[in-house]
Design an enzyme around this catalytic site. Structure first.
Site, PDB file in Angstrom:
ATOM      1  N   ASP A  37      59.244 -27.757 -27.358  1.00  0.00           N
ATOM      2  CA  ASP A  37      57.900 -28.256 -27.636  1.00  0.00           C
ATOM      3  C   ASP A  37      57.082 -27.136 -28.271  1.00  0.00           C
ATOM      4  O   ASP A  37      57.429 -25.957 -28.137  1.00  0.00           O
ATOM      5  CB  ASP A  37      57.207 -28.723 -26.348  1.00  0.00           C
ATOM      6  CG  ASP A  37      56.195 -29.840 -26.592  1.00  0.00           C
ATOM      7  OD1 ASP A  37      55.315 -29.656 -27.463  1.00  0.00           O
ATOM      8  OD2 ASP A  37      56.281 -30.879 -25.935  1.00  0.00           O
ATOM      9  N   ASP A  53      58.801 -26.349 -32.963  1.00  0.00           N
ATOM     10  CA  ASP A  53      57.963 -27.146 -33.852  1.00  0.00           C
ATOM     11  C   ASP A  53      58.922 -27.970 -34.700  1.00  0.00           C
ATOM     12  O   ASP A  53      59.603 -27.431 -35.572  1.00  0.00           O
ATOM     13  CB  ASP A  53      57.098 -26.242 -34.724  1.00  0.00           C
ATOM     14  CG  ASP A  53      56.197 -27.010 -35.692  1.00  0.00           C
ATOM     15  OD1 ASP A  53      56.472 -28.202 -35.960  1.00  0.00           O
ATOM     16  OD2 ASP A  53      55.232 -26.413 -36.203  1.00  0.00           O
ATOM     17  N   ASN A  80      62.303 -36.917 -29.522  1.00  0.00           N
ATOM     18  CA  ASN A  80      61.170 -37.596 -28.898  1.00  0.00           C
ATOM     19  C   ASN A  80      59.813 -37.184 -29.461  1.00  0.00           C
ATOM     20  O   ASN A  80      58.867 -37.973 -29.424  1.00  0.00           O
ATOM     21  CB  ASN A  80      61.191 -37.327 -27.388  1.00  0.00           C
ATOM     22  CG  ASN A  80      59.860 -37.627 -26.731  1.00  0.00           C
ATOM     23  OD1 ASN A  80      59.491 -38.770 -26.528  1.00  0.00           O
ATOM     24  ND2 ASN A  80      59.119 -36.568 -26.408  1.00  0.00           N
ATOM     25  N   TYR A 146      51.518 -43.639 -38.843  1.00  0.00           N
ATOM     26  CA  TYR A 146      52.427 -43.770 -37.703  1.00  0.00           C
ATOM     27  C   TYR A 146      53.351 -44.963 -37.900  1.00  0.00           C
ATOM     28  O   TYR A 146      54.565 -44.865 -37.670  1.00  0.00           O
ATOM     29  CB  TYR A 146      51.597 -43.941 -36.433  1.00  0.00           C
ATOM     30  CG  TYR A 146      52.386 -43.947 -35.149  1.00  0.00           C
ATOM     31  CD1 TYR A 146      52.796 -42.756 -34.557  1.00  0.00           C
ATOM     32  CD2 TYR A 146      52.700 -45.139 -34.505  1.00  0.00           C
ATOM     33  CE1 TYR A 146      53.508 -42.749 -33.367  1.00  0.00           C
ATOM     34  CE2 TYR A 146      53.407 -45.149 -33.314  1.00  0.00           C
ATOM     35  CZ  TYR A 146      53.806 -43.950 -32.747  1.00  0.00           C
ATOM     36  OH  TYR A 146      54.513 -43.958 -31.566  1.00  0.00           O
ATOM     37  N   ILE A 179      53.027 -46.967 -23.192  1.00  0.00           N
ATOM     38  CA  ILE A 179      53.544 -46.208 -22.059  1.00  0.00           C
ATOM     39  C   ILE A 179      52.453 -45.253 -21.573  1.00  0.00           C
ATOM     40  O   ILE A 179      51.773 -44.622 -22.386  1.00  0.00           O
ATOM     41  CB  ILE A 179      54.806 -45.412 -22.449  1.00  0.00           C
ATOM     42  CG1 ILE A 179      55.838 -46.322 -23.138  1.00  0.00           C
ATOM     43  CG2 ILE A 179      55.397 -44.737 -21.213  1.00  0.00           C
ATOM     44  CD1 ILE A 179      56.358 -47.464 -22.302  1.00  0.00           C
TER      45      ILE A 179
END
Length: 239
Positions: A37, A53, A80, A146, A179
């Protein structure tokens, strides 16, 4: 018996939310997990922290080199990491915002696949799980960048699946609905309430519920599944 006993996994975007839940579940199931992350990752039993990254090829190369130097193999990749950032409709979407969203969600997954494929091809096996979304399967008014990026992940997954199936490398996509994650909780309450109202099960999902789906796709339980879309959305897309 643990479903991922002895497996080595790399999970991006694993500092919090779904990525953290995936890392924790995989570790519980016997895997050694490298949690990458841009934010600090808290190490835990079975979980090693990596700075990653996903939009930077060098970060991917370093992550994979580190894992291979320690273990000599990499069995599982979970792409993810993702951001929304731009909620505007297409006409109002700034080019910089568009590029940032595509860089993380789509290009990041592309770079991840490229980084792990040599090791998986050498081993003659592997499982890659890419995160798309319900918005990768259908349109939504707003969040144009997105929507486009996650749609790209959906079809890139199928391309990779059919390309590398002869080498026993499986590539599948996960399509979560709403979620309960820090990203979702930062969205306007009326936006989230509107999506919940359109979800037949009438609630948000949990990160663990999505992680359970990832575990299935990463494990040998799904050994004859590739190029598939696992929808985890409380029935939203069934309508």
């Amino acid at each position: 018996m643990a479903k991922l006993d002895g497996k080595i996994a790399l999970v991006s975007g694993a500092a919090q939310g779904i990525g953290r839940a995936v890392a924790e579940l995989f570790a519980e199931e016997g895997a050694t997990v490298y949690a990458g992350d841009v934010k600090p990752v808290k190490p835990a039993k079975g979980i090693e922290a990596l700075t990653l990254d996903v939009s930077r090829p060098d970060d991917w190369e370093k992550a994979v080199e580190t894992i291979l130097a320690r273990h000599g193999k990499l069995d599982i990749l979970v792409n993810n990491a993702g951001i929304v950032r731009a909620y505007e409709q297409l006409m109002e979407t700034d080019l910089d915002a568009w590029n940032a969203v595509v860089a993380v969600n789509l290009t990041g997954s592309f770079l991840g696949i490229k980084a792990v494929l040599p090791a998986m091809r050498k081993a003659g096996k592997g499982s890659i799980v890419n995160f798309s979304s319900i918005w990768g399967s259908v349109g939504v008014a707003g969040a144009a960048a997105y929507n486009a990026a996650k749609g790209g992940v959906r079809n890139m997954t199928k391309n990779a699946a059919v390309t590398y199936a002869p080498e026993n490398i499986r590539v599948n996509s996960v399509h979560p609905g709403l979620i309960r994650t820090p990203l979702v909780e930062a969205q306007p309450d009326d936006m989230n309430a509107g999506i919940i109202a359109q979800t037949p099960m009438g609630r948000m999902g949990t990160p663990r519920e999505v992680a359970n789906g990832c575990l299935f796709l990463a494990s040998d339980d799904s050994s004859f599944i590739t190029g598939s879309e696992l929808v985890i959305d409380g029935g939203y897309l069934a309508q």
